[in-house]
Design a protein around this motif. Structure first.
Motif, PDB file in Angstrom:
ATOM      1  N   ASP A 133       0.019  -1.820   0.056  1.00  0.00           N
ATOM      2  CA  ASP A 133       0.385  -0.450   0.378  1.00  0.00           C
ATOM      3  C   ASP A 133      -0.048  -0.105   1.801  1.00  0.00           C
ATOM      4  OD1 ASP A 133      -2.350  -0.165   0.231  1.00  0.00           O
ATOM      5  OD2 ASP A 133      -2.332   0.788  -1.748  1.00  0.00           O
ATOM      6  N   ALA A 134       0.482   1.003   2.296  1.00  0.00           N
ATOM      7  CA  ALA A 134       0.163   1.474   3.640  1.00  0.00           C
ATOM      8  C   ALA A 134      -0.704   2.719   3.500  1.00  0.00           C
ATOM      9  CB  ALA A 134       1.447   1.790   4.413  1.00  0.00           C
ATOM     10  N   ASP A 135      -1.995   2.613   3.875  1.00  0.00           N
ATOM     11  CA  ASP A 135      -2.905   3.725   3.662  1.00  0.00           C
ATOM     12  C   ASP A 135      -3.954   3.754   4.773  1.00  0.00           C
ATOM     13  OD1 ASP A 135      -4.556   1.592   3.060  1.00  0.00           O
ATOM     14  OD2 ASP A 135      -4.599   2.001   0.890  1.00  0.00           O
ATOM     15  N   GLY A 136      -5.020   4.505   4.527  1.00  0.00           N
ATOM     16  CA  GLY A 136      -6.051   4.658   5.538  1.00  0.00           C
ATOM     17  C   GLY A 136      -6.737   3.359   5.903  1.00  0.00           C
ATOM     18  N   ASN A 137      -6.853   2.422   4.965  1.00  0.00           N
ATOM     19  CA  ASN A 137      -7.448   1.127   5.286  1.00  0.00           C
ATOM     20  C   ASN A 137      -6.650   0.404   6.376  1.00  0.00           C
ATOM     21  OD1 ASN A 137      -9.476   1.415   3.356  1.00  0.00           O
ATOM     22  ND2 ASN A 137      -8.210   0.513   1.739  1.00  0.00           N
ATOM     23  N   ASP A 138      -5.317   0.558   6.317  1.00  0.00           N
ATOM     24  CA  ASP A 138      -4.457  -0.093   7.303  1.00  0.00           C
ATOM     25  C   ASP A 138      -4.608   0.557   8.677  1.00  0.00           C
ATOM     26  OD1 ASP A 138      -3.086  -1.926   5.405  1.00  0.00           O
ATOM     27  OD2 ASP A 138      -2.450  -0.022   4.523  1.00  0.00           O
ATOM     28  N   LEU A 139      -4.869   1.888   8.666  1.00  0.00           N
ATOM     29  CA  LEU A 139      -5.122   2.553   9.939  1.00  0.00           C
ATOM     30  C   LEU A 139      -6.379   2.004  10.600  1.00  0.00           C
ATOM     31  CD1 LEU A 139      -4.459   4.707  12.017  1.00  0.00           C
ATOM     32  CD2 LEU A 139      -5.806   6.329  10.656  1.00  0.00           C
ATOM     33  N   LEU A 190      17.332 -21.009  14.368  1.00  0.00           N
ATOM     34  CA  LEU A 190      16.955 -19.844  13.567  1.00  0.00           C
ATOM     35  C   LEU A 190      16.788 -20.289  12.123  1.00  0.00           C
ATOM     36  CD1 LEU A 190      18.708 -18.749  16.060  1.00  0.00           C
ATOM     37  CD2 LEU A 190      19.100 -16.736  14.659  1.00  0.00           C
ATOM     38  N   SER A 191      15.668 -19.934  11.526  1.00  0.00           N
ATOM     39  CA  SER A 191      15.405 -20.273  10.128  1.00  0.00           C
ATOM     40  C   SER A 191      14.971 -19.012   9.390  1.00  0.00           C
ATOM     41  CB  SER A 191      14.311 -21.339  10.014  1.00  0.00           C
ATOM     42  OG  SER A 191      14.686 -22.536  10.688  1.00  0.00           O
ATOM     43  N   VAL A 192      15.591 -18.780   8.256  1.00  0.00           N
ATOM     44  CA  VAL A 192      15.259 -17.617   7.426  1.00  0.00           C
ATOM     45  C   VAL A 192      14.451 -18.090   6.232  1.00  0.00           C
ATOM     46  CG1 VAL A 192      16.198 -15.791   5.955  1.00  0.00           C
ATOM     47  CG2 VAL A 192      17.288 -16.331   8.153  1.00  0.00           C
ATOM     48  N   GLN A 193      13.265 -17.535   6.104  1.00  0.00           N
ATOM     49  CA  GLN A 193      12.408 -17.890   4.972  1.00  0.00           C
ATOM     50  C   GLN A 193      12.889 -17.176   3.710  1.00  0.00           C
ATOM     51  OE1 GLN A 193       8.294 -17.185   5.900  1.00  0.00           O
ATOM     52  NE2 GLN A 193       8.446 -18.094   7.938  1.00  0.00           N
ATOM     53  N   SER A 194      12.495 -17.712   2.597  1.00  0.00           N
ATOM     54  CA  SER A 194      12.840 -17.092   1.320  1.00  0.00           C
ATOM     55  C   SER A 194      12.460 -15.624   1.356  1.00  0.00           C
ATOM     56  CB  SER A 194      12.097 -17.802   0.177  1.00  0.00           C
ATOM     57  OG  SER A 194      12.481 -19.156   0.107  1.00  0.00           O
ATOM     58  N   ALA A 195      13.270 -14.818   0.744  1.00  0.00           N
ATOM     59  CA  ALA A 195      13.136 -13.368   0.838  1.00  0.00           C
ATOM     60  C   ALA A 195      11.764 -12.907   0.379  1.00  0.00           C
ATOM     61  CB  ALA A 195      14.213 -12.679   0.015  1.00  0.00           C
ATOM     62  N   VAL A 196      10.826 -12.888   1.304  1.00  0.00           N
ATOM     63  CA  VAL A 196       9.480 -12.400   1.024  1.00  0.00           C
ATOM     64  C   VAL A 196       9.404 -10.966   1.556  1.00  0.00           C
ATOM     65  CG1 VAL A 196       7.032 -12.707   1.450  1.00  0.00           C
ATOM     66  CG2 VAL A 196       8.523 -14.698   1.199  1.00  0.00           C
ATOM     67  N   VAL A 197       9.278 -10.010   0.654  1.00  0.00           N
ATOM     68  CA  VAL A 197       9.284  -8.606   1.056  1.00  0.00           C
ATOM     69  C   VAL A 197       7.852  -8.136   1.288  1.00  0.00           C
ATOM     70  CG1 VAL A 197       9.950  -6.274   0.413  1.00  0.00           C
ATOM     71  CG2 VAL A 197      11.379  -8.220  -0.271  1.00  0.00           C
ATOM     72  N   ALA A 198       7.588  -7.648   2.461  1.00  0.00           N
ATOM     73  CA  ALA A 198       6.268  -7.099   2.778  1.00  0.00           C
ATOM     74  C   ALA A 198       6.388  -5.591   2.960  1.00  0.00           C
ATOM     75  CB  ALA A 198       5.720  -7.746   4.044  1.00  0.00           C
ATOM     76  N   GLN A 199       5.357  -4.891   2.585  1.00  0.00           N
ATOM     77  CA  GLN A 199       5.352  -3.447   2.772  1.00  0.00           C
ATOM     78  C   GLN A 199       5.085  -3.140   4.243  1.00  0.00           C
ATOM     79  OE1 GLN A 199       5.904  -0.561   0.931  1.00  0.00           O
ATOM     80  NE2 GLN A 199       5.672   0.269   2.994  1.00  0.00           N
ATOM     81  N   PRO A 200       6.036  -2.518   4.958  1.00  0.00           N
ATOM     82  CA  PRO A 200       5.788  -2.157   6.353  1.00  0.00           C
ATOM     83  C   PRO A 200       4.546  -1.286   6.484  1.00  0.00           C
ATOM     84  CG  PRO A 200       8.103  -1.885   5.814  1.00  0.00           C
ATOM     85  CD  PRO A 200       7.400  -2.147   4.523  1.00  0.00           C
ATOM     86  N   LEU A 204       4.517  -1.483  -2.442  1.00  0.00           N
ATOM     87  CA  LEU A 204       5.531  -2.357  -3.017  1.00  0.00           C
ATOM     88  C   LEU A 204       5.926  -1.906  -4.411  1.00  0.00           C
ATOM     89  CD1 LEU A 204       4.317  -5.889  -1.847  1.00  0.00           C
ATOM     90  CD2 LEU A 204       6.232  -4.555  -0.984  1.00  0.00           C
ATOM     91  N   GLY A 205       5.079  -1.040  -4.996  1.00  0.00           N
ATOM     92  CA  GLY A 205       5.424  -0.502  -6.310  1.00  0.00           C
ATOM     93  C   GLY A 205       6.591   0.455  -6.259  1.00  0.00           C
ATOM     94  N   GLY A 206       6.919   0.945  -5.057  1.00  0.00           N
ATOM     95  CA  GLY A 206       8.105   1.771  -4.885  1.00  0.00           C
ATOM     96  C   GLY A 206       7.802   3.241  -4.716  1.00  0.00           C
ATOM     97  N   ALA A 217       5.406   5.857   9.683  1.00  0.00           N
ATOM     98  CA  ALA A 217       6.667   6.057   8.975  1.00  0.00           C
ATOM     99  C   ALA A 217       6.570   5.650   7.507  1.00  0.00           C
ATOM    100  CB  ALA A 217       7.776   5.266   9.666  1.00  0.00           C
ATOM    101  N   HIS A 218       5.637   4.765   7.168  1.00  0.00           N
ATOM    102  CA  HIS A 218       5.573   4.238   5.801  1.00  0.00           C
ATOM    103  C   HIS A 218       4.257   4.568   5.099  1.00  0.00           C
ATOM    104  CE1 HIS A 218       9.272   1.902   6.348  1.00  0.00           C
ATOM    105  NE2 HIS A 218       8.826   1.669   7.581  1.00  0.00           N
ATOM    106  N   PHE A 219       3.459   5.488   5.690  1.00  0.00           N
ATOM    107  CA  PHE A 219       2.161   5.827   5.109  1.00  0.00           C
ATOM    108  C   PHE A 219       2.330   6.371   3.692  1.00  0.00           C
ATOM    109  CE2 PHE A 219      -1.719   8.296   4.473  1.00  0.00           C
ATOM    110  CZ  PHE A 219      -2.662   7.356   4.876  1.00  0.00           C
ATOM    111  N   GLY A 220       1.554   5.829   2.775  1.00  0.00           N
ATOM    112  CA  GLY A 220       1.630   6.259   1.390  1.00  0.00           C
ATOM    113  C   GLY A 220       2.581   5.432   0.548  1.00  0.00           C
ATOM    114  N   GLN A 221       3.378   4.554   1.178  1.00  0.00           N
ATOM    115  CA  GLN A 221       4.306   3.722   0.430  1.00  0.00           C
ATOM    116  C   GLN A 221       3.619   2.447  -0.043  1.00  0.00           C
ATOM    117  OE1 GLN A 221       7.699   2.998   2.908  1.00  0.00           O
ATOM    118  NE2 GLN A 221       8.375   5.138   2.893  1.00  0.00           N
TER     119      GLN A 221
END
Length: 490
Positions: free
Chosen positions: A411-417, A393-403, A457-459, A451-455
């Motif tokens: 961001d999670a929006d219509g393009n992702d749909l 098991l290897s954990v990569q550096s904390a790279v946060v992706a927007q679900p 990384l800007g918060g 669950a994450h539509f409209g979210q």
């Protein structure tokens, strides 16, 4: 039964060998040659194949009758070789006792058997039908007699559910050889213990194994195929954890502790060096059968990406039953393993890999661990064959992706749909819309986007992210996609 090299077997022991050999007829090839495992010991039922067991052992007093051998004289024989530090029947105080204890302890640390010394033995005949009883006598009882003199048979042992061991006290110099901490004595005892818990003889022209019928002191203790035999009958050492319940569920998972960003954990590495096993190596894990599950837990301190590699092990070597033809045996490919990663609740599947054939690596790359917490990895198999493995098991550096961010714009929006719609039903690795990294784009990935539509990384999250019901959220997403499509058309 163990002999000096190239020494003909006595007529009595040749008959015993023929009797034992009949037990192997009709068994599937397993490299190690299994007989029946212990079904019941002084500690109770041992369950089924692959379950752990507690087996007691005792030393018989001199004068104890041995079937076909007369009376045991093992204690006085060993006292004569090693000296006596105290009298009476407190055998554990003898200077030679530690060599027996070390031999049992070595098998104990390698797999699912817990060998426990029983200081009592009521002196009933050895080799008969006397079962072990707590506080009375061991399941495995050890005595000795002059079998055939020097340079012949070193010892022989009854198979389960008996396990009684008879050591040749006609050996004058062999057992007193102090080289390598009396390796000649210890390898003999450890070989006979293999018989006592259910292994028969095996021969290999390519490698050195403890369960071969002639003594070999070029190594110390059980080698890799011998360990496989122990695991095949009683599972790996993790089967003894959680008071014998093992690690078959996420609630009983073996803890690997914390894995820091950029760090890794490796389990089962000792099996990666062929059949040779060092005297101090203990890192062996396996799947014993199709009902065996190995769960491991680990923690991360922030959202991370996890890489997991599952490598089947066991080695390729020549082997055959005693006196029979040998052939190449691939112990790397005995069971088709499956790898799975679960979320902090132990049941939410974050990724699975089972596409490779038996003997080939299964891996998962960049599995999203969305937040700090404890996660789980499960290893399982598809057949009744034992399979050693290595898990990394290897954990990569904390790279946060927007679900739900399937197009990588943060961001999670219509393009992702639209990305999800175009990839729906597609399977394979590295798919952008595979939000849970299970190798296929499906409704589970849409649920993540919902669950994450409209979210972003800007918060800040758009109001639509608060939609309470998945079905309604899906409708709103579809509506957003239609509006988006119209604006593009204009």
């Amino acid at each position: 039964m163990l002999q000096h090299p190239a020494k003909p077997t006595s007529l009595l022991l040749a008959a015993l060998t023929a009797l034992v050999a009949t037990f192997a007829v009709g068994r599937d090839a397993a490299a190690y040659i299994p007989d029946d495992r212990w079904s019941t010991t002084a500690s109770g039922s041992t369950g089924v194949q692959g379950d752990g067991a507690t087996i007691t052992w005792s030393l018989v007093a001199d004068g104890t009758s041995i079937v076909s051998e007369g009376s045991s004289n093992l204690i006085s024989y060993l006292d004569g070789l090693f000296g006596v530090s105290s009298g009476g029947n407190n055998f554990s105080a003898r200077p030679w006792f530690s060599l027996f204890q070390e031999s049992f302890d070595r098998w104990t640390e390698l797999g699912g058997i817990n060998f426990v010394y029983e200081p009592n033995d009521n002196g009933v005949q050895m080799g008969g039908n006397a079962a072990g009883a707590l506080g009375v006598r061991g399941d495995i009882r050890i005595g000795g007699a002059a079998i055939d003199g020097p340079n012949g048979t070193l010892a022989y042992t009854y198979l389960p559910n008996n396990g009684d061991m008879v050591i040749d006290t006609g050996e004058t110099a062999f057992y007193s050889n102090s080289a390598n901490n009396y390796r000649q004595l210890r390898n003999t005892v450890m070989h006979e213990l293999g018989h006592a818990f259910g292994l028969l003889h095996i021969e290999s022209s390519s490698d050195h194994l403890l369960m071969e019928p002639f003594i070999d002191t070029s190594f110390d203790g059980p080698q890799l195929d011998d360990v496989r035999g122990l695991h095949g009958l009683y599972g790996d050492a993790l089967e003894k954890t959680n008071n014998g319940a093992g690690n078959d569920s996420f609630g009983l998972a073996t803890s690997l502790g914390a894995i820091a960003a950029g760090g890794s954990k490796l389990i089962g590495a000792a099996a990666a060096s062929g059949q040779s096993v060092g005297a101090n190596e203990t890192d062996f894990v396996s799947i014993a059968n199709s009902s065996d599950f190995d769960f491991f837990s680990f923690t991360v301190n922030s959202a991370s990406l996890l890489d997991v590699t599952l490598t089947p092990l066991g080695g390729v070597f020549f082997q055959g039953a005693e006196g029979g033809a040998q052939s190449s045996f691939d112990a790397n490919a005995r069971n088709d393993l499956t790898l799975a990663v679960y979320g902090t609740n132990g049941t939410t599947l974050l990724g699975t890999a089972s596409s490779s054939a038996a003997g080939l690596v299964e891996s998962l790359a960049a599995v999203s661990l969305p937040a700090a917490g404890q996660y789980y990895v499960r290893v399982s198999g598809s057949t009744t064959n034992v399979q050693l493995y290595q898990l990394q098991l290897s954990v990569q550096s904390a790279v946060v992706a927007q679900p739900g961010d399937f197009d990588g714009d943060g961001d999670a929006d219509g393009n992702d749909l639209l990305v999800w719609q175009r990839a729906f039903g597609v399977s394979g690795g590295g798919l952008a819309a595979d939000g849970n990294h299970d190798g296929v784009v499906d409704d589970l990935d849409l649920a993540i986007l919902t669950a994450h539509f409209g979210q972003s990384l800007g918060g800040a999250a758009a109001a639509v992210a608060a939609i309470p019901e998945p079905a309604a959220a899906t409708l709103c997403l579809l509506g957003a996609a239609m509006l988006f499509g119209r604006s593009r058309a204009r």
